[in-house]
Design a protein around this motif. Structure first.
Motif, PDB file in Angstrom:
ATOM      1  N   PRO A 134      -4.096  -3.166   2.192  1.00 21.66           N
ATOM      2  CA  PRO A 134      -3.704  -4.581   2.083  1.00 21.66           C
ATOM      3  C   PRO A 134      -2.753  -4.999   3.207  1.00 21.66           C
ATOM      4  O   PRO A 134      -2.008  -4.177   3.749  1.00 21.66           O
ATOM      5  CB  PRO A 134      -2.994  -4.661   0.729  1.00 21.66           C
ATOM      6  CG  PRO A 134      -3.256  -3.391   0.035  1.00 21.66           C
ATOM      7  CD  PRO A 134      -3.659  -2.378   1.045  1.00 21.66           C
ATOM      8  N   ALA A 135      -2.773  -6.275   3.530  1.00 29.81           N
ATOM      9  CA  ALA A 135      -1.955  -6.804   4.633  1.00 29.81           C
ATOM     10  C   ALA A 135      -0.467  -6.517   4.438  1.00 29.81           C
ATOM     11  O   ALA A 135       0.224  -6.183   5.403  1.00 29.81           O
ATOM     12  CB  ALA A 135      -2.193  -8.302   4.792  1.00 29.81           C
ATOM     13  N   ALA A 136       0.035  -6.621   3.219  1.00 28.38           N
ATOM     14  CA  ALA A 136       1.462  -6.372   2.978  1.00 28.38           C
ATOM     15  C   ALA A 136       1.826  -4.928   3.324  1.00 28.38           C
ATOM     16  O   ALA A 136       2.887  -4.661   3.902  1.00 28.38           O
ATOM     17  CB  ALA A 136       1.818  -6.681   1.531  1.00 28.38           C
ATOM     18  N   PHE A 137       0.949  -3.992   2.981  1.00 29.20           N
ATOM     19  CA  PHE A 137       1.197  -2.581   3.279  1.00 29.20           C
ATOM     20  C   PHE A 137       1.141  -2.344   4.790  1.00 29.20           C
ATOM     21  O   PHE A 137       1.980  -1.634   5.352  1.00 29.20           O
ATOM     22  CB  PHE A 137       0.189  -1.683   2.554  1.00 29.20           C
ATOM     23  CG  PHE A 137       0.539  -0.229   2.615  1.00 29.20           C
ATOM     24  CD1 PHE A 137       1.382   0.332   1.679  1.00 29.20           C
ATOM     25  CD2 PHE A 137       0.041   0.574   3.630  1.00 29.20           C
ATOM     26  CE1 PHE A 137       1.725   1.669   1.740  1.00 29.20           C
ATOM     27  CE2 PHE A 137       0.370   1.915   3.708  1.00 29.20           C
ATOM     28  CZ  PHE A 137       1.219   2.468   2.755  1.00 29.20           C
ATOM     29  N   VAL A 138       0.148  -2.940   5.448  1.00 29.59           N
ATOM     30  CA  VAL A 138       0.020  -2.787   6.906  1.00 29.59           C
ATOM     31  C   VAL A 138       1.225  -3.402   7.599  1.00 29.59           C
ATOM     32  O   VAL A 138       1.772  -2.827   8.537  1.00 29.59           O
ATOM     33  CB  VAL A 138      -1.299  -3.403   7.418  1.00 29.59           C
ATOM     34  CG1 VAL A 138      -1.374  -3.343   8.941  1.00 29.59           C
ATOM     35  CG2 VAL A 138      -2.499  -2.710   6.792  1.00 29.59           C
ATOM     36  N   PHE A 139       1.678  -4.560   7.121  1.00 30.30           N
ATOM     37  CA  PHE A 139       2.843  -5.216   7.723  1.00 30.30           C
ATOM     38  C   PHE A 139       4.077  -4.330   7.608  1.00 30.30           C
ATOM     39  O   PHE A 139       4.876  -4.237   8.538  1.00 30.30           O
ATOM     40  CB  PHE A 139       3.103  -6.577   7.069  1.00 30.30           C
ATOM     41  CG  PHE A 139       4.157  -7.372   7.772  1.00 30.30           C
ATOM     42  CD1 PHE A 139       3.858  -8.078   8.925  1.00 30.30           C
ATOM     43  CD2 PHE A 139       5.459  -7.399   7.308  1.00 30.30           C
ATOM     44  CE1 PHE A 139       4.826  -8.802   9.596  1.00 30.30           C
ATOM     45  CE2 PHE A 139       6.435  -8.122   7.968  1.00 30.30           C
ATOM     46  CZ  PHE A 139       6.113  -8.822   9.111  1.00 30.30           C
TER      47      PHE A 139
END
Length: 155
Positions: free
Chosen positions: A12-17
């Motif tokens: 997910p984007a939050a994890f990648v961020f």
């Protein structure tokens, strides 16, 4: 000189961020490659616009850069200003969430010469642009693989 590269990451984007803003991870990796890295300010202050002074050898010449986080919007993007004696630039990491837990990460770099020597340096870099893009793509693939592995261990 401008160029851009993209890579899909199965997280997910939050994890990648969170992985993209793990500055200590990138500092450690840079130091392992022989880069001298000095972060100004508090080590834990990720959102306050950290600044790094960086020195490394590039084709046998010492290159001094200053990197500064100028824009940070979680989990959308991170923008860094790049300044050297003879050129300046900008690096942007854009995250686009997919329909599932897939995130497309796009890295964009824009550079402009400030002096004649800076413009000549950037022209010389354009000759090796394909090689640089391959190296950055390899590092992006390694980052994606590490991030995906870290994500799988958390779910």
């Amino acid at each position: 000189m401008d160029f851009s590269l993209s890579k899909e990451i199965d997280a997910p984007a939050a994890f990648v961020f969170q992985a993209v803003t793990d500055y200590e991870r990138f500092e450690t990796a840079a130091i392992a490659r022989g880069v001298k890295v000095h972060r100004r300010g508090a080590q834990s202050d990720a959102a306050a616009g950290p600044i790094w002074d960086i020195r490394f050898l590039f084709h046998g010449k010492s290159l001094d850069l200053t990197l500064e986080v100028t824009d940070l919007v979680a989990p959308d993007h991170l923008v860094m200003a790049i300044a050297a004696k003879s050129f300046k630039g900008r690096a942007m990491c854009q995250l686009s969430p997919g329909e599932t837990e897939v995130t497309e990460m796009t890295l964009s770099f824009m550079f402009e010469g400030q002096t004649l020597s800076g413009r000549l340096f950037l022209k010389a870099l354009e000759v090796t642009k394909a090689t640089m893009e391959q190296k950055i793509a390899k590092r992006m693939a390694d980052f994606a693989q590490e991030t995906e592995s870290d994500y799988r261990t958390t779910v």
